[in-house]
Design a protein around this motif. Structure first.
Motif, PDB file in Angstrom:
ATOM      1  N   SER A 195       0.857  -1.148  -0.103  1.00 38.30           N
ATOM      2  CA  SER A 195       0.174   0.167  -0.120  1.00 38.30           C
ATOM      3  C   SER A 195       0.876   1.335   0.014  1.00 38.30           C
ATOM      4  N   GLY A 196       0.536   2.100  -1.075  1.00 43.81           N
ATOM      5  CA  GLY A 196       1.325   3.365  -1.062  1.00 43.81           C
ATOM      6  C   GLY A 196       0.859   4.336   0.025  1.00 43.81           C
ATOM      7  N   GLU A 197       1.227   5.634  -0.324  1.00 42.93           N
ATOM      8  CA  GLU A 197       0.775   6.714   0.595  1.00 42.93           C
ATOM      9  C   GLU A 197      -0.744   6.466   0.700  1.00 42.93           C
ATOM     10  N   ALA A 198      -1.293   7.475   1.513  1.00 43.47           N
ATOM     11  CA  ALA A 198      -2.858   7.458   1.643  1.00 43.47           C
ATOM     12  C   ALA A 198      -3.420   7.862   0.234  1.00 43.47           C
ATOM     13  N   GLY A 199      -4.449   7.204  -0.160  1.00 48.85           N
ATOM     14  CA  GLY A 199      -5.065   7.415  -1.299  1.00 48.85           C
ATOM     15  C   GLY A 199      -4.472   6.465  -2.445  1.00 48.85           C
ATOM     16  N   ALA A 200      -3.136   6.063  -2.574  1.00 48.90           N
ATOM     17  CA  ALA A 200      -2.707   5.506  -3.510  1.00 48.90           C
ATOM     18  C   ALA A 200      -3.233   3.942  -3.663  1.00 48.90           C
ATOM     19  N   HIS A 201      -2.975   3.517  -4.829  1.00 46.59           N
ATOM     20  CA  HIS A 201      -3.331   2.226  -5.143  1.00 46.59           C
ATOM     21  C   HIS A 201      -2.513   1.089  -4.534  1.00 46.59           C
ATOM     22  N   ASP A 202      -3.150  -0.112  -4.300  1.00 46.30           N
ATOM     23  CA  ASP A 202      -2.499  -1.263  -3.908  1.00 46.30           C
ATOM     24  C   ASP A 202      -1.710  -1.788  -5.322  1.00 46.30           C
ATOM     25  N   LEU A 203      -0.328  -2.066  -4.735  1.00 44.80           N
ATOM     26  CA  LEU A 203       0.399  -2.600  -5.618  1.00 44.80           C
ATOM     27  C   LEU A 203       0.782  -4.112  -5.403  1.00 44.80           C
ATOM     28  N   SER A 204       1.120  -4.782  -6.698  1.00 42.75           N
ATOM     29  CA  SER A 204       1.717  -6.145  -6.679  1.00 42.75           C
ATOM     30  C   SER A 204       3.047  -5.922  -7.142  1.00 42.75           C
ATOM     31  N   VAL A 205       3.966  -6.621  -6.324  1.00 43.12           N
ATOM     32  CA  VAL A 205       5.528  -6.577  -7.015  1.00 43.12           C
ATOM     33  C   VAL A 205       5.732  -7.944  -7.542  1.00 43.12           C
ATOM     34  N   LEU A 206       6.340  -7.802  -8.607  1.00 42.78           N
ATOM     35  CA  LEU A 206       6.586  -9.040  -9.570  1.00 42.78           C
ATOM     36  C   LEU A 206       7.859  -9.230  -9.881  1.00 42.78           C
ATOM     37  N   ARG A 207       8.313 -10.344 -10.183  1.00 40.73           N
ATOM     38  CA  ARG A 207       9.778 -11.008 -10.375  1.00 40.73           C
ATOM     39  C   ARG A 207       9.714 -11.848 -10.936  1.00 40.73           C
ATOM     40  N   VAL A 208      10.469 -11.921 -12.397  1.00 45.10           N
ATOM     41  CA  VAL A 208      10.459 -13.047 -13.383  1.00 45.10           C
ATOM     42  C   VAL A 208      11.464 -14.068 -12.696  1.00 45.10           C
ATOM     43  N   GLU A 209      11.281 -15.120 -12.549  1.00 45.15           N
ATOM     44  CA  GLU A 209      12.249 -16.151 -12.136  1.00 45.15           C
ATOM     45  C   GLU A 209      12.984 -16.955 -13.323  1.00 45.15           C
ATOM     46  N   ALA A 220       7.025  -3.110  -9.744  1.00 53.85           N
ATOM     47  CA  ALA A 220       5.703  -2.802  -8.961  1.00 53.85           C
ATOM     48  C   ALA A 220       4.683  -2.284 -10.039  1.00 53.85           C
ATOM     49  N   VAL A 221       3.400  -2.794  -9.892  1.00 52.96           N
ATOM     50  CA  VAL A 221       2.303  -2.509 -10.750  1.00 52.96           C
ATOM     51  C   VAL A 221       0.966  -2.214  -9.975  1.00 52.96           C
ATOM     52  N   ASN A 222       0.256  -1.589 -10.317  1.00 50.31           N
ATOM     53  CA  ASN A 222      -0.875  -1.236  -9.920  1.00 50.31           C
ATOM     54  C   ASN A 222      -1.931  -2.619  -9.927  1.00 50.31           C
ATOM     55  N   ARG A 223      -2.259  -3.209  -8.896  1.00 51.80           N
ATOM     56  CA  ARG A 223      -2.851  -4.613  -8.965  1.00 51.80           C
ATOM     57  C   ARG A 223      -4.390  -4.441  -9.813  1.00 51.80           C
ATOM     58  N   LYS A 224      -5.049  -3.671  -9.453  1.00 49.30           N
ATOM     59  CA  LYS A 224      -6.528  -3.691 -10.233  1.00 49.30           C
ATOM     60  C   LYS A 224      -6.205  -3.627 -11.764  1.00 49.30           C
ATOM     61  N   PHE A 225      -5.095  -2.784 -12.207  1.00 51.69           N
ATOM     62  CA  PHE A 225      -4.906  -2.616 -13.585  1.00 51.69           C
ATOM     63  C   PHE A 225      -4.390  -3.703 -14.174  1.00 51.69           C
ATOM     64  N   LEU A 226      -3.827  -4.598 -13.468  1.00 53.85           N
ATOM     65  CA  LEU A 226      -3.078  -5.676 -14.021  1.00 53.85           C
ATOM     66  C   LEU A 226      -4.366  -6.794 -14.078  1.00 53.85           C
ATOM     67  N   LEU A 227      -5.128  -6.895 -13.106  1.00 52.29           N
ATOM     68  CA  LEU A 227      -6.176  -7.773 -13.181  1.00 52.29           C
ATOM     69  C   LEU A 227      -7.112  -7.427 -14.275  1.00 52.29           C
ATOM     70  N   ASP A 228      -7.322  -6.149 -14.510  1.00 54.65           N
ATOM     71  CA  ASP A 228      -8.299  -5.766 -15.482  1.00 54.65           C
ATOM     72  C   ASP A 228      -7.604  -6.274 -16.804  1.00 54.65           C
ATOM     73  N   ALA A 229      -6.230  -6.080 -17.008  1.00 56.30           N
ATOM     74  CA  ALA A 229      -5.578  -6.340 -18.312  1.00 56.30           C
ATOM     75  C   ALA A 229      -5.690  -7.894 -18.568  1.00 56.30           C
ATOM     76  N   LEU A 230      -5.516  -8.869 -17.427  1.00 57.91           N
ATOM     77  CA  LEU A 230      -5.596 -10.025 -17.800  1.00 57.91           C
ATOM     78  C   LEU A 230      -7.057 -10.423 -17.979  1.00 57.91           C
ATOM     79  N   ALA A 231      -8.103  -9.844 -17.723  1.00 59.11           N
ATOM     80  CA  ALA A 231      -9.369 -10.191 -18.177  1.00 59.11           C
ATOM     81  C   ALA A 231      -9.575  -9.667 -19.499  1.00 59.11           C
ATOM     82  N   ALA A 232      -9.006  -8.457 -20.073  1.00 53.80           N
ATOM     83  CA  ALA A 232      -9.298  -7.909 -21.307  1.00 53.80           C
ATOM     84  C   ALA A 232      -8.481  -8.809 -22.178  1.00 53.80           C
ATOM     85  N   GLY A 233      -7.604  -9.436 -21.742  1.00 55.74           N
ATOM     86  CA  GLY A 233      -6.666 -10.131 -22.614  1.00 55.74           C
ATOM     87  C   GLY A 233      -7.380 -11.638 -23.302  1.00 55.74           C
ATOM     88  N   ALA A 234      -8.337 -12.047 -22.530  1.00 59.01           N
ATOM     89  CA  ALA A 234      -9.306 -13.030 -23.028  1.00 59.01           C
ATOM     90  C   ALA A 234      -8.662 -14.283 -23.384  1.00 59.01           C
TER      91      ALA A 234
END
Length: 355
Positions: free
Chosen positions: A272-286, A305-319
């Motif tokens: 969680s970032g500063e107040a009002g910021a989006h939740d971030l997921s931090v990813l690493r490529v193994e 680090a990436v906005n978790r909601k945006f990433l979930l939206d993009a995965l859904a849109a990838g279909a």
């Protein structure tokens, strides 16, 4: 003693930020548990943490903040006042310089002929398969902007050229591009920005399997599906040149099973970032091309680090059941591509982890 969680909650600094400032030697905890590594702070450090948060929000360099905190508890705080005064002077000079540069840019805009105007005044008649247009709209709509300050991004770009229609949307932090084949067009390039509500109305008509008709008459666009139609005025703006923003295929790539990866994101750790910021997921490529959702104590320099909601939206849109995640540097956009159509993709801007 205050735990790092208490300090994060009450000071305005996130847990990850407190860890960063510890490593940077700016705000070092009074005691670190040698077994668990958990950080503890003395009560008087709370005031320093609040001061640190304020100075960072004001954009003060870390070197100056370190001096300010070192002088804060002393009897003579003249150095702190001088640091504040010097930083304010830099900000005022920077604002003055920015105003001067913006004035020059506005002058260039006022005198530059708009070479894109001809792309918005043509008359076009073409046909397109309903499922292809529906899929393209489903792929990009999530990325359209809702910011009233940027009306040119408040819709979906239809970029018509040759035998292809590219459909694009962006809100600056993410961009989505899809393509579909068309017929009946003479090949010249035409661009129109379809307002988001009209794009939604168009999508609602695309419930058939056959071809549909798309026409552009100056600033008006119409989609005809049998005896039904959705029509309206295009946005009277120019869309940014999205082609310049598209990355070449490459970088570190990972093929993910979307269902499993979504679950890992939804149940895994977030920052969680500063107040009002989006939740971030931090990813690493193994090694081997797998993606891991990092924990808070992971300090791999290649993590992103990436906005978790945006990433979930993009995965859904990838279909697709599987998608390719493509990583460059920690500051480069993350690309989400389809294995069977890499020209259809989403881009997500990463977030800095230090602040």
């Amino acid at each position: 003693m205050r735990s790092i969680g208490d300090m994060a909650r009450d000071s305005g600094l996130g847990v990850s930020a407190l860890r960063f400032y510890d490593r940077a030697g700016v705000l070092v905890p009074a005691w670190v548990d040698p077994v668990s590594g958990y950080r503890w702070y003395e009560p008087e450090q709370f005031e320093e943490a609040r001061l640190l948060a304020r100075l960072r929000r004001a954009g003060m360099p870390l070197a100056d903040i370190r001096l300010a905190l070192a002088s804060w508890s002393g009897a003579d705080r003249d150095l702190v006042r001088k640091l504040l005064k010097a930083h304010l002077r830099r900000l005022e000079q920077g604002l003055s310089d920015a105003r001067s540069e913006f004035s020059a840019v506005h002058a260039l805009l006022d005198h530059r002929e708009n070479v894109m105007t001809s792309l918005r005044i043509a008359t076009v008649r073409l046909s397109i398969a309903a499922p292809e247009l529906a899929a393209a709209l489903d792929t990009v709509r999530f990325a359209a902007s809702t910011d009233p300050e940027l009306p040119m991004l408040g819709g979906v770009l239809f970029d018509i050229e040759g035998e292809s229609l590219h459909v694009v949307a962006t809100d600056r932090y993410r961009m989505a591009v899809a393509q579909a084949g068309i017929a009946g067009h003479d090949g010249s390039r035409v661009q129109v920005i379809v307002p988001t509500p009209l794009a939604v109305a168009m999508r609602a008509l695309l419930d058939s399997e056959g071809p549909v008709r798309l026409s552009v008459d100056g600033d008006r666009v119409t989609l005809e599906v049998g005896d039904r139609q959705a029509a309206g005025q295009c946005l009277d703006h120019d869309f940014p040149d999205y082609r310049r923003l598209l990355p070449a295929a490459g970088g570190r790539r990972a093929l993910v099973e979307v269902t499993a990866f979504r679950k890992a994101l939804e149940t895994g750790p977030v920052r969680s970032g500063e107040a009002g910021a989006h939740d971030l997921s931090v990813l690493r490529v193994e090694d081997g091309g797998t993606v891991t959702v990092c924990t808070d104590d992971d300090d791999d320099p290649n993590r992103v680090a990436v906005n978790r909601k945006f990433l979930l939206d993009a995965l859904a849109a990838g279909a697709r059941a599987r998608l390719i995640l493509e990583f460059g540097t920690p500051t480069a956009p993350i690309a989400i591509r389809r294995p069977d159509d890499e020209g259809t993709l989403s881009l997500l801007m990463p977030f800095r982890l230090e602040d």
